[in-house]
Design a protein around this motif. Sequence first.
Motif, PDB file in Angstrom:
ATOM      1  N   TRP A  27       0.842  -1.189   0.000  1.00 24.77           N
ATOM      2  CA  TRP A  27       0.000   0.000   0.000  1.00 24.77           C
ATOM      3  C   TRP A  27       0.875   1.236   0.000  1.00 24.77           C
ATOM      4  O   TRP A  27       1.775   1.388   0.836  1.00 24.77           O
ATOM      5  CB  TRP A  27      -0.934   0.006   1.214  1.00 24.77           C
ATOM      6  N   ASN A  28       0.616   2.151  -0.939  1.00 26.74           N
ATOM      7  CA  ASN A  28       1.334   3.417  -1.056  1.00 26.74           C
ATOM      8  C   ASN A  28       0.413   4.532  -0.577  1.00 26.74           C
ATOM      9  O   ASN A  28      -0.694   4.707  -1.106  1.00 26.74           O
ATOM     10  CB  ASN A  28       1.749   3.670  -2.508  1.00 26.74           C
ATOM     11  N   VAL A  29       0.885   5.310   0.432  1.00 30.61           N
ATOM     12  CA  VAL A  29       0.088   6.366   1.047  1.00 30.61           C
ATOM     13  C   VAL A  29       0.794   7.690   0.807  1.00 30.61           C
ATOM     14  O   VAL A  29       2.011   7.809   1.008  1.00 30.61           O
ATOM     15  CB  VAL A  29      -0.096   6.110   2.553  1.00 30.61           C
ATOM     16  N   ARG A  30       0.037   8.723   0.403  1.00 35.37           N
ATOM     17  CA  ARG A  30       0.571  10.062   0.144  1.00 35.37           C
ATOM     18  C   ARG A  30      -0.341  11.100   0.787  1.00 35.37           C
ATOM     19  O   ARG A  30      -1.559  10.938   0.797  1.00 35.37           O
ATOM     20  CB  ARG A  30       0.680  10.339  -1.360  1.00 35.37           C
ATOM     21  N   GLY A  31       0.308  12.206   1.291  1.00 33.24           N
ATOM     22  CA  GLY A  31      -0.450  13.299   1.880  1.00 33.24           C
ATOM     23  C   GLY A  31       0.367  14.030   2.913  1.00 33.24           C
ATOM     24  O   GLY A  31       1.491  13.635   3.249  1.00 33.24           O
ATOM     25  N   ASP A  32      -0.203  15.094   3.442  1.00 32.43           N
ATOM     26  CA  ASP A  32       0.464  15.831   4.512  1.00 32.43           C
ATOM     27  C   ASP A  32       0.324  15.069   5.813  1.00 32.43           C
ATOM     28  O   ASP A  32      -0.740  14.505   6.119  1.00 32.43           O
ATOM     29  CB  ASP A  32      -0.154  17.227   4.661  1.00 32.43           C
ATOM     30  N   MET A  33       1.423  15.067   6.607  1.00 30.68           N
ATOM     31  CA  MET A  33       1.439  14.318   7.850  1.00 30.68           C
ATOM     32  C   MET A  33       1.670  15.303   8.990  1.00 30.68           C
ATOM     33  O   MET A  33       2.812  15.592   9.364  1.00 30.68           O
ATOM     34  CB  MET A  33       2.531  13.244   7.826  1.00 30.68           C
ATOM     35  N   PRO A  34       0.596  15.870   9.576  1.00 33.53           N
ATOM     36  CA  PRO A  34       0.786  16.839  10.660  1.00 33.53           C
ATOM     37  C   PRO A  34       1.294  16.224  11.952  1.00 33.53           C
ATOM     38  O   PRO A  34       1.851  16.942  12.783  1.00 33.53           O
ATOM     39  CB  PRO A  34      -0.609  17.442  10.836  1.00 33.53           C
ATOM     40  N   PHE A  35       1.105  14.929  12.138  1.00 38.73           N
ATOM     41  CA  PHE A  35       1.548  14.294  13.386  1.00 38.73           C
ATOM     42  C   PHE A  35       2.004  12.884  13.073  1.00 38.73           C
ATOM     43  O   PHE A  35       1.329  12.141  12.357  1.00 38.73           O
ATOM     44  CB  PHE A  35       0.404  14.254  14.413  1.00 38.73           C
ATOM     45  N   ALA A  36       3.175  12.557  13.611  1.00 38.31           N
ATOM     46  CA  ALA A  36       3.696  11.202  13.453  1.00 38.31           C
ATOM     47  C   ALA A  36       4.486  10.839  14.691  1.00 38.31           C
ATOM     48  O   ALA A  36       5.273  11.647  15.208  1.00 38.31           O
ATOM     49  CB  ALA A  36       4.595  11.111  12.217  1.00 38.31           C
ATOM     50  N   SER A  37       4.257   9.623  15.202  1.00 36.75           N
ATOM     51  CA  SER A  37       4.981   9.101  16.364  1.00 36.75           C
ATOM     52  C   SER A  37       5.235   7.625  16.134  1.00 36.75           C
ATOM     53  O   SER A  37       4.667   7.024  15.211  1.00 36.75           O
ATOM     54  CB  SER A  37       4.153   9.331  17.639  1.00 36.75           C
ATOM     55  N   PRO A  38       6.074   7.011  16.954  1.00 33.58           N
ATOM     56  CA  PRO A  38       6.355   5.590  16.725  1.00 33.58           C
ATOM     57  C   PRO A  38       5.133   4.690  16.801  1.00 33.58           C
ATOM     58  O   PRO A  38       5.083   3.656  16.149  1.00 33.58           O
ATOM     59  CB  PRO A  38       7.374   5.259  17.826  1.00 33.58           C
ATOM     60  N   ASP A  39       4.109   5.072  17.591  1.00 33.55           N
ATOM     61  CA  ASP A  39       2.958   4.184  17.749  1.00 33.55           C
ATOM     62  C   ASP A  39       1.770   4.568  16.882  1.00 33.55           C
ATOM     63  O   ASP A  39       0.871   3.761  16.663  1.00 33.55           O
ATOM     64  CB  ASP A  39       2.528   4.132  19.214  1.00 33.55           C
ATOM     65  N   SER A  40       1.719   5.802  16.358  1.00 40.74           N
ATOM     66  CA  SER A  40       0.604   6.200  15.511  1.00 40.74           C
ATOM     67  C   SER A  40       0.993   7.440  14.722  1.00 40.74           C
ATOM     68  O   SER A  40       1.931   8.158  15.074  1.00 40.74           O
ATOM     69  CB  SER A  40      -0.656   6.483  16.347  1.00 40.74           C
TER      70      SER A  40
END
Length: 955
Positions: free
Chosen positions: A190-203
């Motif tokens: 699965w290829n996902v694209r978009g803006d990522m305002p929040f990213a952490s190791p668990d979510s």
Amino acid sequence: MSCEYPRWLVGTLLTTACLLSFPVAATGQERVDSAQMRLLERLRRLGRPPGYDSILFVQDSIARELAQGGRRPGAGRADSTLAAILAMPGFALTEYDGGRADFAAADRILVLQAEEGGRARVNRGGMEVQADSSITFDEASNLVRARGASTFTPPEGDAVESAGLVYDLGAGRGSAREARSTYEQMGGQWNVRGDMPFASPDSSFMSHASFTSCDLEVPHYHFQTDEIKIVGNSVLVARGVRLYFDDVPVAWLPFIAQSLSQGRASGLLTPRFSINDIVRNSTGYRRRISNLGFYWAMSDYSDAIIAADWFSDNFFAVTSSIRYRFNQQFLDGSLNLRHYWRASGQTELGLDTRHSWEVDERTQVRVSGRFASSTDFVRQNSFNPAEVTQSIDSEGGLNRRFDWGSVSLSANRKEYLSDDRVEATMPSANLSLSTITLFRAPSNRARFWNNMTWGGSAGFNRRTSDRLQGDTFDPSEVDREKTTGSVRSSLSVGNLSLSQNVELQESTERDIPEAYLLLGDSADPAELVTGAPARSITDQTVSWGMSLGYQQQLIGSTTLTPSLSFSGNMFQSDTSALASSFVSAPSRVSFGATLKTDVYGMFPGFGGYERIRHKLSPSFTYAWSPLVEPTELQKQVFRSRVLQPKNGLSVTLNNTFEAKKAAPEGADSTAAELPAPETQAAGAGAPGEPRRLDRPEIVQLLGIRTSVIQYDFVEADSAGSFLAGFQTTRLTNQISSDFLQGLSVSVGHDLFKDSIREDESLDRTFAPHLSSVNFSFSLSSNTGLFRLLGLGGGEAEPDQAPEEEEPEDDPFLGEGITDESSIVPTAGAPRRASTRSARSSGDRSWQANLTYSLQRPRSDAARASQMLTGTVRLRPTEHWDVSWRTAYDLERGAFNDHTIRLSRDIHRWQANFDFLQTATGNWQFRFEVSLTDNQDLKFDYQQRNLDAGRPSGFR
């Protein structure tokens, strides 16, 4: 590579760097102060990166060579000082890689610039950040900023590519613009694209994003959504999802959940329903929603399912299943149960269970069982054509091997849906003793009594047949029971063999009306109603025999086996006043001989075949038994035909036509040496090395096996007719050939027409009658005959062997345990979408299996039956698959059942057109479009019709 040093050590290094940047003053004689030189040398040594040897006086020559070669000195070697620093709390190893580094000491900001055409890289504790422009580390805010095309790789999980990112090392979270990531899942990527305002190791969260499993640069389809949440790289959840084919929106979903983890995981099952199950298009349409439940992965070795199925105006059902597999204990099995609550208030039950356990290397236990509380309910509601025509089988068994022999105990039960007949064998026990060699001796010193072999066996089984009786008694539908027990042994001394056997048979017919026993067929039908006074009758037979035989080898494969045998039997019957207790028949003595031989005929070859060989294998058995002198009681009980002398001949005949393929041009037919291992398959070796003569390929053109024909000369004389001597009244021929793989032809003929004259003598005329035909074969695009005719599916040459392909999923399998087309849950694996490998546009492979069955009684009162069943699978184009399984009743001129599937490959999607019809008239049509990477995501339309009890077909 560097590590985070204490502030006093960083200050010292910065001071040292500043001193190294000052110019060195020189005198007019250009001499340098010795103290300054020593200080500069000491600072140079202190400025070395970690990993050098702690001795400061002599530089390691190996490290210097590694540095000159572009490798970091000290890499791969442990340094005690560095290891001690990293072992202290609060220290972590950080690796920097770039073209240039600028450090602002006052602001504690490090800027790592990428070299031209390269990337700057920072790795800390397994977390890595790369950028093609620069990476900025702000120690005060603990932030890492990457400019340009950036890549963030967490310690565990998939990498994220973006146009720029910011990561907070202290909080362990970050954000990115135009982020791109790839998640591996069991169904695909699965290829996902978009803006990522929040990213952490668990979510992580993404907005204005799209995701797809299409691997093309411009994807054929994608999902567009406003918000996506990815939890622990295991689950992808999106809401407000729009499905696009190219740039055209085709569907909207309130939410979508996709597992990204590998292996099994507990969770809710995806409900299965059709579009017209929500919007009913007619008042007579019955809605159905199934697969509402939960899957529980209890452990690595077991799991469970519970699911509900609602069929409007028909029933509500709950399916439960438990599966387990313990490989170390060689134990696996399943238990599947489905309970129905019908709209009429009745309840039904369907059960399927299978268990297998290898207790040890000598003991195996197996149990499998299927049960349906009502066969009528199965016929009325099943949409599975195979379920309504097959029997419901259950069996179990135990096998145990000992040093002295083996023991097996088994039982089985078959319930036929066609006529509600139940046949069972329980129990069936067998004991087999290992062959014992008596008086062992070497072959050069053995006498005739040495190296005798003795073996024995015993068996016991009980078979029952229960039929459904109507309101009046039908003798052909009576319940029967047969019990058989036997003991056998054999002793061999060279070519001489001695065998003995004893067998007991008990046959019982249950619930026979008393009126029928007294009057027979002349009884009044009104007195033969079900429930009238009845009893069971039993016949018992005990037989024994002993035979002595000797096999003599004659010429070639010709053998002559004379034999001498003694036999006798006893009989008892509840319906015979003379044999109410056991009556012994006279003992019989019989002498016989068997002659077997092979006769060969050679003929010229044709086409690509060099020679044709005809092999004729006849077998003749002669048996003679003298006249006995029975008592009057024995004459009345056993009749004259059993007591009269015997003078009989049995003949068996087999024919085989074989062809030897001609050797290819240039082959050395005189080579008789052994080949080298690497050339053994081709039969050729290096010059001077031994090689072996190639074995010619032998093809069976035609094989015909004829059943035994028995003739009794005494019976012919006593009846005064030559034809009366034939003991064999039905002749069977079996035909096979290598030209058609899977070819099996069996043809049976009734040879004579018998009638009884007025004087009760037999009137027999020779009138061959075709009584049965069983014909089956399989063809495919790889069959040699069709390749020679140019009808093959590939572009390979006729003599080129086709490449082996991975077996594809059976298109006729159901949806697994929760399959709604079946009534009894099945433990088989669910059907998956076809995972066909890429094939050329010229691939037109196909496969066909055909079976024909004919049963044609001589009597006009009995109805003949002709059934033609076939399976066809073909690929008419590159992206289309067609599968058809059907049965056609030639006597009725109608199809019994159908299973048709048309599949269209739409690159990561698959469209299926299914039609199922059972022999009871139930039919179902389904159009389904499903995503191959997520079988639960599908759009379908279904139409069903329950016409139980009214078989129909296409004419």
